[in-house]
Design a protein around this motif. Structure first.
Motif, PDB file in Angstrom:
ATOM      1  N   HIS A 126       0.946  18.662  -4.920  1.00  0.00           N
ATOM      2  CA  HIS A 126       1.230  19.111  -3.550  1.00  0.00           C
ATOM      3  C   HIS A 126       0.100  18.723  -2.599  1.00  0.00           C
ATOM      4  O   HIS A 126       0.342  18.421  -1.430  1.00  0.00           O
ATOM      5  N   TYR A 127      -1.146  18.691  -3.101  1.00  0.00           N
ATOM      6  CA  TYR A 127      -2.265  18.268  -2.262  1.00  0.00           C
ATOM      7  C   TYR A 127      -2.202  16.763  -1.993  1.00  0.00           C
ATOM      8  O   TYR A 127      -2.485  16.307  -0.889  1.00  0.00           O
ATOM      9  N   PHE A 128      -1.860  16.007  -3.020  1.00  0.00           N
ATOM     10  CA  PHE A 128      -1.732  14.554  -2.847  1.00  0.00           C
ATOM     11  C   PHE A 128      -0.642  14.232  -1.826  1.00  0.00           C
ATOM     12  O   PHE A 128      -0.808  13.346  -0.978  1.00  0.00           O
ATOM     13  N   LEU A 129       0.467  14.946  -1.903  1.00  0.00           N
ATOM     14  CA  LEU A 129       1.569  14.714  -0.962  1.00  0.00           C
ATOM     15  C   LEU A 129       1.140  15.019   0.465  1.00  0.00           C
ATOM     16  O   LEU A 129       1.449  14.271   1.401  1.00  0.00           O
ATOM     17  N   ALA A 187      -1.951   4.923   1.169  1.00  0.00           N
ATOM     18  CA  ALA A 187      -0.690   5.313   1.807  1.00  0.00           C
ATOM     19  C   ALA A 187      -0.667   4.928   3.275  1.00  0.00           C
ATOM     20  O   ALA A 187       0.348   4.445   3.798  1.00  0.00           O
ATOM     21  N   GLY A 188      -1.793   5.115   3.980  1.00  0.00           N
ATOM     22  CA  GLY A 188      -1.848   4.784   5.387  1.00  0.00           C
ATOM     23  C   GLY A 188      -1.717   3.297   5.649  1.00  0.00           C
ATOM     24  O   GLY A 188      -1.120   2.882   6.643  1.00  0.00           O
ATOM     25  N   CYS A 189      -2.255   2.491   4.745  1.00  0.00           N
ATOM     26  CA  CYS A 189      -2.249   1.037   4.946  1.00  0.00           C
ATOM     27  C   CYS A 189      -0.949   0.374   4.501  1.00  0.00           C
ATOM     28  O   CYS A 189      -0.527  -0.617   5.092  1.00  0.00           O
ATOM     29  N   THR A 190      -0.317   0.903   3.467  1.00  0.00           N
ATOM     30  CA  THR A 190       0.882   0.261   2.931  1.00  0.00           C
ATOM     31  C   THR A 190       2.171   0.911   3.408  1.00  0.00           C
ATOM     32  O   THR A 190       3.259   0.377   3.173  1.00  0.00           O
ATOM     33  N   LYS A 191       2.069   2.078   4.060  1.00  0.00           N
ATOM     34  CA  LYS A 191       3.252   2.809   4.532  1.00  0.00           C
ATOM     35  C   LYS A 191       4.172   3.198   3.368  1.00  0.00           C
ATOM     36  O   LYS A 191       5.399   3.122   3.470  1.00  0.00           O
ATOM     37  N   THR A 192       3.562   3.599   2.260  1.00  0.00           N
ATOM     38  CA  THR A 192       4.330   4.021   1.076  1.00  0.00           C
ATOM     39  C   THR A 192       3.830   5.393   0.611  1.00  0.00           C
ATOM     40  O   THR A 192       3.282   5.524  -0.485  1.00  0.00           O
ATOM     41  N   PRO A 193       3.997   6.450   1.419  1.00  0.00           N
ATOM     42  CA  PRO A 193       3.402   7.751   1.092  1.00  0.00           C
ATOM     43  C   PRO A 193       3.967   8.402  -0.170  1.00  0.00           C
ATOM     44  O   PRO A 193       3.227   9.059  -0.909  1.00  0.00           O
TER      45      PRO A 193
END
Length: 394
Positions: A363-366, A340-346
């Protein structure tokens, strides 16, 4: 409706079938490489061949993912069809001879290329061309990883950080689910991860541990950017493009020889799966970062996503002795957090985690993906990706 139904059916059939073939061939070349380790010594020459082939015959296809962004922002002439077979061949050669790369870049390129070909024969407005391209990206990504929901949202987030085009979602979902279903008809080709059924009670202490983990995953994303940029700068000091992959191939051979293991080259899926069972070596994620940057910055083909899975999962696993959370949860959140941090697709990464590991800990993954996204800053691995300044991140 008739036009879109026919087009998406044909697109999904092509993308799903091609993903099945690509997955089968990737598995075959990986087994071949592991059984014939001498192939690694051919990597410098194969790299020269790949870069020469792209410079001689690639044309606009040399731009790779950046061409997808350009065609989305500036709809016009279709993407050259040669992009699909060239990226598939380049990726297979990279993996066969020991490069450290992924496969998602290949999937979204052949998915987008196939989708864009329909605009040659059927009239689409500029807005419809954008939707069609997103459908192709989603179909390629979803069928390759077996995650249709995540693939659909990934396509929406992919072209512009933080901004969704919800009007396109029904068509994108249709192409994603259909392409994934078609791929599954060829057999069980996808990687299956451990389902995490244990749900920890949510309290302030757990929130603190998750925040620390998310912070570390976001910093790991930043580290990957810096390593990538520095190695890219070093290779650009070599004025002759054909020399770059040759030097990179020699560096990879030397590093693998010093490490006396091949677990860091290729996709590294066995290491990813093992990180959910036992604590990973703390150096694994750093070695994978270095080898992946050397491989891709020099001109080899593939993608960053599966290496990012490797980096995140092994980093999360290595943190388990220090952060009192279950090993499987740390490995899973690391896998999608760094991604998510590298692709900017959280949002897409959160949904991917739910599809891969189960919906119980969504909810933890989010939370992890959101924190990693914020900590990693505005830079992403897709350089032409526009930023809509989600959450004020600039």
């Amino acid at each position: 409706m008739i036009k879109w139904t026919v087009v998406l059916a044909a697109l999904s059939l092509c993308a799903g079938s091609l993903s099945a073939l690509f997955l089968y061939l990737l598995n075959a070349v990986t087994i071949t490489r592991e059984n014939n380790i001498w192939l690694l010594y051919m990597l410098p020459f194969v790299g020269v061949f790949i870069v020469w082939g792209y410079s001689r015959y690639g044309g606009e296809a040399q731009k790779g993912n950046e061409l997808l962004f350009y065609r989305y922002y500036n709809p016009g002439e279709p993407i050259p069809f040669r992009m699909a077979p060239m990226v598939i061949l380049g990726t297979l050669l990279t993996h066969l001879f020991g490069g450290s790369a992924g496969r998602e870049g290949t999937a979204i390129q052949y998915g987008g290329t196939i989708a864009d070909q329909f605009s040659k024969y059927i009239e689409f407005s500029k807005q419809q061309k954008r939707i069609l391209l997103l459908c192709g990206i989603a179909a390629g990504f979803s069928s390759l990883f077996g995650t249709p929901v995540a693939g659909s949202i990934f396509a929406l987030e992919f072209v512009k950080k933080g901004k969704f085009r919800w009007y396109a979602l029904p068509l994108i979902l249709l192409s994603s689910f259909l392409a994934t279903w078609i791929c599954n008809q060829y057999g069980d080709l996808h990687t299956h991860y451990q389902h995490i059924k244990e749900v920890l009670p949510f309290d302030l202490r757990l929130l603190m541990y998750l925040a620390i983990a998310g912070l570390i995953f976001g910093l790991a994303s930043r580290l990957f950017f810096h390593i990538n940029d520095y190695i890219d700068w070093l290779f650009k000091q070599i004025k002759q493009p054909l020399v770059r992959p040759f030097v990179a191939g020699i560096l990879i051979i030397v590093l693998v020889s010093l490490l006396q293991t091949t677990k860091h080259i290729g996709l590294g899926i066995p290491v990813i799966l093992d990180s959910f069972i036992q604590t990973a070596n703390p150096s694994d994620f750093l070695i994978k970062m270095l080898l992946t940057s050397i491989t891709l910055c020099a001109g080899f083909k593939g993608g960053e996503v599966t290496p990012l899975f490797f980096i995140g999962a092994t980093l999360g696993s290595a943190l388990s002795p220090y952060i009192p959370l279950p090993l499987t949860l740390l490995a899973a959140t690391g896998l999608v957090g760094v991604f998510a941090g590298c692709t900017k697709t959280p949002i897409g990464c959160t949904l991917m985690a739910m599809e891969l590991f189960g919906w119980e800990n969504g909810h933890y993954f989010l939370l992890i993906c959101g924190i990693s996204f914020l900590i990693s800053g505005s830079k992403g691995i897709y350089r032409t990706q526009k930023n809509s300044h989600l959450f004020g991140v600039r």
